[in-house]
Motif scaffolding. Structure first.
Motif, PDB file in Angstrom:
ATOM      1  N   GLU A  94      44.500  66.229  25.752  1.00 32.10           N
ATOM      2  CA  GLU A  94      42.396  65.215  26.193  1.00 32.10           C
ATOM      3  C   GLU A  94      41.925  65.759  24.287  1.00 32.10           C
ATOM      4  OE1 GLU A  94      42.934  67.716  28.558  1.00 32.10           O
ATOM      5  OE2 GLU A  94      44.608  66.572  29.525  1.00 32.10           O
ATOM      6  N   ASN A  95      42.225  64.824  23.755  1.00 26.88           N
ATOM      7  CA  ASN A  95      41.203  64.430  22.805  1.00 26.88           C
ATOM      8  C   ASN A  95      41.391  62.676  22.629  1.00 26.88           C
ATOM      9  OD1 ASN A  95      43.974  62.568  22.338  1.00 26.88           O
ATOM     10  ND2 ASN A  95      44.583  65.674  20.633  1.00 26.88           N
ATOM     11  N   ASP A  96      40.407  62.417  21.030  1.00 23.61           N
ATOM     12  CA  ASP A  96      40.435  61.384  20.578  1.00 23.61           C
ATOM     13  C   ASP A  96      41.811  60.310  20.724  1.00 23.61           C
ATOM     14  OD1 ASP A  96      37.852  62.269  20.491  1.00 23.61           O
ATOM     15  OD2 ASP A  96      37.669  62.026  18.426  1.00 23.61           O
ATOM     16  N   MET A  97      42.414  61.294  20.105  1.00 23.98           N
ATOM     17  CA  MET A  97      43.668  60.127  20.353  1.00 23.98           C
ATOM     18  C   MET A  97      44.413  59.827  21.344  1.00 23.98           C
ATOM     19  SD  MET A  97      46.082  58.864  18.400  1.00 23.98           S
ATOM     20  CE  MET A  97      46.071  59.037  16.775  1.00 23.98           C
ATOM     21  N   MET A  98      44.262  60.804  22.443  1.00 25.49           N
ATOM     22  CA  MET A  98      44.504  60.589  23.668  1.00 25.49           C
ATOM     23  C   MET A  98      44.314  59.192  24.652  1.00 25.49           C
ATOM     24  SD  MET A  98      47.297  61.573  25.713  1.00 25.49           S
ATOM     25  CE  MET A  98      47.772  60.404  26.911  1.00 25.49           C
ATOM     26  N   ALA A  99      42.702  59.862  24.321  1.00 23.88           N
ATOM     27  CA  ALA A  99      42.144  58.642  24.738  1.00 23.88           C
ATOM     28  C   ALA A  99      42.101  56.991  24.202  1.00 23.88           C
ATOM     29  CB  ALA A  99      40.255  59.049  24.629  1.00 23.88           C
ATOM     30  N   TYR A 100      41.922  56.986  23.093  1.00 24.84           N
ATOM     31  CA  TYR A 100      42.638  55.852  22.102  1.00 24.84           C
ATOM     32  C   TYR A 100      44.167  55.569  22.903  1.00 24.84           C
ATOM     33  CZ  TYR A 100      43.988  52.282  18.372  1.00 24.84           C
ATOM     34  OH  TYR A 100      44.457  51.598  17.957  1.00 24.84           O
ATOM     35  N   LEU A 101      45.306  55.792  22.987  1.00 26.09           N
ATOM     36  CA  LEU A 101      45.907  55.105  23.637  1.00 26.09           C
ATOM     37  C   LEU A 101      46.092  54.944  25.250  1.00 26.09           C
ATOM     38  CD1 LEU A 101      48.742  58.599  22.210  1.00 26.09           C
ATOM     39  CD2 LEU A 101      48.509  55.748  21.321  1.00 26.09           C
ATOM     40  N   THR A 102      45.471  55.794  26.126  1.00 23.42           N
ATOM     41  CA  THR A 102      44.944  55.405  27.057  1.00 23.42           C
ATOM     42  C   THR A 102      44.601  54.333  27.980  1.00 23.42           C
ATOM     43  OG1 THR A 102      44.996  57.737  27.882  1.00 23.42           O
ATOM     44  CG2 THR A 102      43.818  56.320  29.354  1.00 23.42           C
ATOM     45  N   MET A 103      43.071  54.012  26.590  1.00 21.65           N
ATOM     46  CA  MET A 103      42.634  52.797  27.092  1.00 21.65           C
ATOM     47  C   MET A 103      43.572  51.495  25.496  1.00 21.65           C
ATOM     48  SD  MET A 103      38.394  53.814  25.708  1.00 21.65           S
ATOM     49  CE  MET A 103      37.922  55.321  27.206  1.00 21.65           C
ATOM     50  N   MET A 104      44.441  51.566  25.144  1.00 26.02           N
ATOM     51  CA  MET A 104      45.058  51.292  24.578  1.00 26.02           C
ATOM     52  C   MET A 104      45.979  50.272  25.468  1.00 26.02           C
ATOM     53  SD  MET A 104      43.595  49.513  21.577  1.00 26.02           S
ATOM     54  CE  MET A 104      45.076  48.108  21.636  1.00 26.02           C
ATOM     55  N   ALA A 105      46.837  51.358  26.268  1.00 23.66           N
ATOM     56  CA  ALA A 105      47.694  50.994  27.149  1.00 23.66           C
ATOM     57  C   ALA A 105      47.465  50.317  28.074  1.00 23.66           C
ATOM     58  CB  ALA A 105      48.008  51.891  27.276  1.00 23.66           C
ATOM     59  N   ASN A 106      46.302  50.307  28.861  1.00 24.74           N
ATOM     60  CA  ASN A 106      45.565  49.554  29.921  1.00 24.74           C
ATOM     61  C   ASN A 106      45.518  47.978  28.988  1.00 24.74           C
ATOM     62  OD1 ASN A 106      45.116  50.222  32.643  1.00 24.74           O
ATOM     63  ND2 ASN A 106      43.772  51.721  31.658  1.00 24.74           N
ATOM     64  N   ARG A 107      44.740  47.469  27.679  1.00 21.26           N
ATOM     65  CA  ARG A 107      44.606  46.515  27.358  1.00 21.26           C
ATOM     66  C   ARG A 107      45.895  46.031  27.318  1.00 21.26           C
ATOM     67  NH1 ARG A 107      40.347  49.984  27.463  1.00 21.26           N
ATOM     68  NH2 ARG A 107      38.603  49.312  27.474  1.00 21.26           N
ATOM     69  N   LEU A 108      46.681  46.735  26.463  1.00 18.69           N
ATOM     70  CA  LEU A 108      48.204  46.274  26.405  1.00 18.69           C
ATOM     71  C   LEU A 108      48.849  45.906  27.236  1.00 18.69           C
ATOM     72  CD1 LEU A 108      49.206  48.667  23.277  1.00 18.69           C
ATOM     73  CD2 LEU A 108      48.639  45.947  23.091  1.00 18.69           C
ATOM     74  N   LEU A 109      48.648  46.169  28.366  1.00 22.84           N
ATOM     75  CA  LEU A 109      49.542  45.363  30.107  1.00 22.84           C
ATOM     76  C   LEU A 109      48.470  44.434  30.567  1.00 22.84           C
ATOM     77  CD1 LEU A 109      49.265  49.572  32.193  1.00 22.84           C
ATOM     78  CD2 LEU A 109      52.022  47.508  31.702  1.00 22.84           C
TER      79      LEU A 109
END
Length: 537
Positions: A94-109
């Motif tokens: 649980e770090n900044d990179m994981m937060a970024y990828l999580t939020m980007m994945a939702n938006r890319l969907l």
């Protein structure tokens, strides 16, 4: 309809953008530069202003919102994405990179959902997270959706301690299906390429290209043609009918014995569109500090870069979407190339900058803005949600540039600045104070008058969400007037309510021969300003 949306792009996409309604998506999401980007404004002398404000924080953090979006990803129907994001969390924690990828994945969907079957998506990023983003993109679009990884040389060579100089960005190109819009893009030939051309008897420039192709494990094209047989590992690259057609047209160069050369396809320069574009782009320079295109937005991309992408992957009348539109280069390019467009950004500053840019470049442009307050209920709601976004929005109502930011320390009683010129003695300054609370008082007017004197400003504007009282008006009047060239007087302290500014009964009143050019950097006017068709009607 051309629209700008103010707000988080995830709920905007879910609520406002229909399934399969967009032809092309370009996004340049910020990440992890370990600093805040400042939106730079203009001073009267053209230098970067001390009055700067944080446009957005270029970082993402793991917290309750990231945890919420992670849970959504596990429950959505694309199981490839769910498995991928779960594995990445196991690896990264649980770090900044994981937060970024999580939020980007939702938006890319969501971006995949709104993209038409013939649509394309270009994701612009730097090497910080590009390797992870490609994994996310493969999960969302499928590996068959990957088209290219474009390398854009964004800057010139420079020295970097103990590593190679970082001079490029990455642009991932994906399509929703294999049946996607594509327009070949060609660039002018280099001097070296032009040197390969020779003149024929009529003075036309030509070169010869290979008629064969590598066929090490195939019998395709391995036949004798007019006395010539390709080498064992090669075969003719074209069918016999095509070869014969070129022979009849005189497009085949011959050996001395009259047989066709295997590298003998004659190609004339005046029939060639240019060099077809490859995946390394070195011909579009970044926006320099002295560029006329420069608006002061740190992540601003060249207009030519976005024009190239839009021309290659869309047609006139198509819909272009930028969900992280920043200073609006993508929507500017779309408007210029006669496309429809949709832009989303989470800051008032970005929306305000884009509006100014579009109106300056396309004076007759027609578009809509969603999400910004249009009435008192909306203004109160914004003030309650985010004090600073409200202040920045209020500054736009009077044409002021916001002053400093929430992480820059005390503002010293200044929320915005306006520069103006009414004579030949130089630029003058107006101080803007914004109040979003329910209670305002005479003391606040005295404070503004003090700040005006302290800053050597010509005037002060007091912008309030609440109604002003008669004692406040009396106090403002007691400060007297600013005497402009020509004898006209302007109240030195002006009380402006949000309600009055919204309904048009009030406006900021001051002289300005520069028409606002001293406050904001101005976009160049485009030569073409055509009104466009509306594919949503």
């Amino acid at each position: 309809m051309n629209k700008l949306y103010f707000g988080d792009n995830l709920p905007v996409l879910r609520k406002e953008i229909k399934d399969e309604s967009v032809d092309l998506i370009y996004l340049d999401p910020p990440f992890n530069s370990k600093r805040d980007y400042n939106l730079l404004f203009k001073t009267p002398k053209g230098h970067s202003s001390d009055a700067q404000i944080t446009a957005f924080e270029d970082s993402w953090h793991w917290g309750s919102e990231a945890e919420k979006e992670y849970s959504e990803l596990l429950r959505q129907p694309n199981t490839n994405v769910a498995e991928m994001i779960r594995s990445l969390r196991s690896f990264l924690g649980e770090n900044d990179m994981m937060a970024y990828l999580t939020m980007m994945a939702n938006r890319l969907l969501e971006l995949h959902r709104v993209l038409k079957p013939t649509g394309s998506l270009y994701l612009h990023c730097d090497p910080t997270a590009s390797h992870y983003l490609k994994i996310v993109m493969d999960a969302v679009f499928g590996q068959e959706g990957y088209r290219n990884e474009i390398v854009w040389q964004r800057t010139n060579a420079h020295n970097t301690a103990k590593q190679y100089g970082r001079i490029n960005d990455t642009i991932f190109f994906y399509t929703k299906t294999l049946d996607y819009t594509w327009n070949d893009t060609a660039t002018p030939y280099s001097t070296e390429q032009l040197a390969r051309y020779k003149k024929d008897g009529d003075g036309r420039l030509y070169t010869c290209q290979d008629l064969t192709a590598s066929r090490p494990n195939s019998n395709s094209g391995k036949f004798e043609w007019r006395g010539t047989m390709p080498s064992p590992n090669r075969g003719w690259g074209y069918k016999l009918e095509q070869l014969e057609q070129w022979w009849e047209e005189g497009r085949i160069a011959l050996k001395r014995d009259g047989k066709p050369r295997m590298d003998g396809l004659i190609v004339y320069l005046d029939e060639m569109p240019g060099k077809f574009l490859q995946t390394v782009w070195t011909d579009i320079p970044r926006i320099s500090n002295t560029s006329a295109e420069r608006l002061g937005y740190p992540t601003q991309k060249p207009l030519a870069l976005l024009e190239r992408i839009i021309q290659a992957s869309s047609n006139p009348g198509d819909v272009v979407l930028d969900p992280f539109c920043g200073c609006g280069t993508a929507v500017h390019a779309a408007q210029k190339l006669n496309r429809q467009w949709l832009g989303i950004d989470i800051t008032v500053l970005a929306i305000s900058l884009i509006e100014k840019r579009l109106k300056q470049a396309f004076p007759t442009i027609v578009y809509e803005v969603e999400g910004l307050p249009t009435d008192m209920d909306g203004a109160r709601s914004l003030a309650e949600r985010d004090k600073y976004q409200f202040q920045w929005w209020a500054c736009t109502l009077v044409g002021a540039q916001p002053f400093q930011g929430k992480k820059k320390g005390a503002d010293g009683g200044i929320d915005g600045l306006i520069y103006f010129q009414d004579d030949t003695t130089g630029a003058k300054k107006i101080v803007v104070s914004v109040k979003g609370g329910e209670n305002v008082s005479v003391a606040m007017i005295r404070d503004l008058a003090h700040v005006v004197k302290r800053e050597g400003a010509a005037m002060g504007f007091f912008v309030t969400l609440s109604e002003v009282t008669r004692p406040m008006v009396t106090e403002a009047v007691s400060e007297g007037f600013y005497d402009a060239l020509g004898g006209r007087q302007y109240p030195k302290i002006q009380l402006l309510t949000i309600e009055g500014l919204l309904n048009g009964t009030q406006r900021a009143d001051y002289p300005d021969l520069s028409s606002g050019e001293l406050t904001f950097k101005k976009a160049q006017k485009e030569k073409k300003d055509k009104q466009q068709i509306n594919p949503f009607d």
